[in-house]
Design an enzyme around this catalytic site. Structure first.
Site, PDB file in Angstrom:
ATOM      1  N   GLN A  74      76.584 142.413 -41.936  1.00  0.00           N
ATOM      2  CA  GLN A  74      75.200 142.282 -41.499  1.00  0.00           C
ATOM      3  C   GLN A  74      74.286 143.315 -42.160  1.00  0.00           C
ATOM      4  O   GLN A  74      74.740 144.327 -42.685  1.00  0.00           O
ATOM      5  CB  GLN A  74      75.113 142.455 -39.985  1.00  0.00           C
ATOM      6  CG  GLN A  74      75.597 141.272 -39.177  1.00  0.00           C
ATOM      7  CD  GLN A  74      75.291 141.455 -37.711  1.00  0.00           C
ATOM      8  OE1 GLN A  74      76.164 141.748 -36.926  1.00  0.00           O
ATOM      9  NE2 GLN A  74      74.026 141.314 -37.345  1.00  0.00           N
ATOM     10  N   HIS A  75      72.991 143.021 -42.106  1.00  0.00           N
ATOM     11  CA  HIS A  75      71.889 143.965 -42.333  1.00  0.00           C
ATOM     12  C   HIS A  75      71.580 144.327 -43.783  1.00  0.00           C
ATOM     13  O   HIS A  75      70.516 144.862 -44.047  1.00  0.00           O
ATOM     14  CB  HIS A  75      72.114 145.291 -41.599  1.00  0.00           C
ATOM     15  CG  HIS A  75      72.408 145.193 -40.149  1.00  0.00           C
ATOM     16  ND1 HIS A  75      71.573 144.567 -39.257  1.00  0.00           N
ATOM     17  CD2 HIS A  75      73.457 145.656 -39.432  1.00  0.00           C
ATOM     18  CE1 HIS A  75      72.092 144.657 -38.048  1.00  0.00           C
ATOM     19  NE2 HIS A  75      73.238 145.303 -38.126  1.00  0.00           N
ATOM     20  N   ASP A 131      78.933 138.960 -39.734  1.00  0.00           N
ATOM     21  CA  ASP A 131      80.346 139.203 -39.407  1.00  0.00           C
ATOM     22  C   ASP A 131      80.628 139.187 -37.910  1.00  0.00           C
ATOM     23  O   ASP A 131      81.626 138.611 -37.463  1.00  0.00           O
ATOM     24  CB  ASP A 131      80.843 140.496 -40.054  1.00  0.00           C
ATOM     25  CG  ASP A 131      79.957 141.703 -39.795  1.00  0.00           C
ATOM     26  OD1 ASP A 131      78.990 141.621 -39.004  1.00  0.00           O
ATOM     27  OD2 ASP A 131      80.231 142.767 -40.401  1.00  0.00           O
TER      28      ASP A 131
END
Length: 467
Positions: free
Chosen positions: A72-73, A223
């Site tokens: 992520q991110h 994820d």
């Protein structure tokens, strides 16, 4: 006899690309592949593609659908020709910490952010990385015409389509899970007035496109969302994941908006919500304590199991690497209640296990305060294999604890999403989650242990417990 279709799930994590080829009807794994990523906090995305190609070598024959789960991110920036502008900044790149603080203040504080996008951004969030780039690399920022997340970029390379899903989008800081819409105003504020194109947000079972070989590609997801899909989370299930860092998450029918920043108000991969609390201090607490005591992890287990619940009054606040929440970014660990009578290796080992799990129990309280129902804990991650952790977890959590068999849950969840898109049904296929052990709830000393840690956290770090 009819042969079931094959689907593939991809886990593009910080460390590696892992691919599972599964039976679309049962989820049984039939082939696997893996390739490493560079050990860095910024990576050229083209290395992810190379890792995918290497991991996929010889294992995708006959695969009818592919799903991508990604870390992520992260921030992937592209120019108008679709070329990478700069190496992707990953979630664990903290150079944007000051940018996060500035953005929180500019938008009116943590409460305003929580209401706007479900989360209070910290350095891991994409929106803070865009602010950092706008301030420190303005000439590169001027070239950016499109911003993607890691899983978005891989899906784009597979299909040529710039798409994402609401689960992964909910970790950017400029997407509202509650309204299922981007906050273009926040994006532009963060990126110095620039307005790059963003991926189209697909529904949970919607198809992203097809590869050159004709395989279907599903929407993909982040994820944590993929892991939740692999575990088939239902109302009442809460996952406690004990890796290097720790996470607590469960599904909810209502969006979260925690102004303290302890809970990130993510969306999941099924159309619901996935409130999540994260701590930097999980399995590494055990490895650090074992090293201090001069034993291996099996030795730490033996010591901890030889001590009584409550560790003779010793209590460890295990903030050995600070915390990821705005409340405790620079916190340090501390050991309390030391007396000559309780300063034994056994009690210290027990205090480490209890302290780690109490940190996750605080996260459990926090996600419950945001609408998650908790009837049992699913314990996953490397530290879930610890005998001491398994003995202490039902005491600290005060709930039944199930330990699923070890699996690559992110890749498995991505494969299950691919099977869902292939079938075009209203619900994902009913794959069985195999459980290694089920531990009965134990209230023996649990409330006292949890309360002692909550009181110490409030005393030392001025963090009030969630009600």
């Amino acid at each position: 006899m009819t042969t079931a279709p094959l689907v593939a799930g991809v886990d593009s994590s910080t460390q590696s690309t892992k691919i599972l080829v599964c039976d679309a009807e049962t989820g049984a794994v039939v082939r696997t592949g893996r390739a490493a990523h560079p050990d860095a906090t910024e990576v050229d995305p083209r290395l992810w593609w190379q890792a995918f190609t290497d991991a996929a070598e010889g294992i995708l024959d006959g695969v009818e659908a592919i799903g991508v789960g990604g870390q992520q991110h992260g921030m992937v920036t592209l120019d108008e020709a679709g070329e990478v502008v700069r190496p992707a900044l990953l979630w664990n790149d903290t150079r944007s910490a000051k940018a996060a603080e500035a953005l929180v203040a500019e938008l009116g504080g943590p409460g305003t952010w929580a209401q706007a996008v479900g989360s209070v951004p910290v350095a891991s969030f994409t929106v803070t990385k865009l602010r950092w780039m706008a301030e420190h690399e303005p000439e590169l920022a001027d070239r950016v015409t499109r911003v993607m997340l890691p899983h978005d970029w891989l899906t784009w390379r597979l299909t040529g389509e710039a798409v994402t899903d609401r689960g992964d989008a909910s970790g950017t800081g400029y997407f509202s899970p509650a309204t299922n819409a981007y906050r273009q105003d926040i994006l532009e504020r963060a990126f110095g007035g620039r307005s790059p194109a963003l991926p189209r947000v697909l529904g949970p079972a919607e198809r992203a496109g097809r590869t050159l070989s004709g395989a279907l590609v599903s929407a993909g997801t982040g994820d944590n969302m993929a892991a939740a899909l692999a575990l088939g989370l239902a109302e009442g299930d809460v996952v406690v994941s004990l890796g290097t860092s720790g996470t607590v998450f469960g599904v909810s029918e209502v969006p979260a908006a925690d102004p303290s920043g302890e809970v990130a108000g993510f969306a999941d991969a099924t159309g619901r919500f996935l409130p999540l609390a994260c701590t930097l201090n999980a399995a590494r607490v055990l490895t650090a304590t074992a090293a201090m005591l001069g034993v291996d992890l099996a030795g730490l287990d033996r010591l901890a199991l030889a001590a009584e619940p409550g560790a003779g009054g010793l209590a460890l606040l295990p903030y050995l690497d600070g915390e990821r929440t705005p409340n405790l970014p620079d916190a340090a660990g501390s050991l309390h209640g030391m007396r000559r009578s309780n300063m034994t290796p056994e009690n210290l080992a027990r205090a480490a296990v209890e302290g780690m799990l109490c940190g996750l129990a605080a996260g459990l309280d926090a996600v419950q305060a945001q609408g998650v129902t908790a009837r049992r804990v699913l314990l996953i991650g490397g530290a879930a294999q610890s005998e001491a952790v398994r003995a202490v977890a039902p005491i600290v959590f005060g709930l039944p604890v199930a330990v699923p068999e070890p699996a690559e849950h992110v890749a498995l969840g991505a494969a299950r999403q691919a099977a869902w898109a292939l079938r075009e049904t209203t619900e994902p296929p009913a794959w069985t989650v195999k459980t290694q052990v089920v531990l009965e709830e134990s209230a023996f000393g649990g409330e006292e242990i949890r309360q002692r840690h909550l009181q110490l956290r409030e005393l030392v770090h001025q963090v009030s417990p969630h009600k």
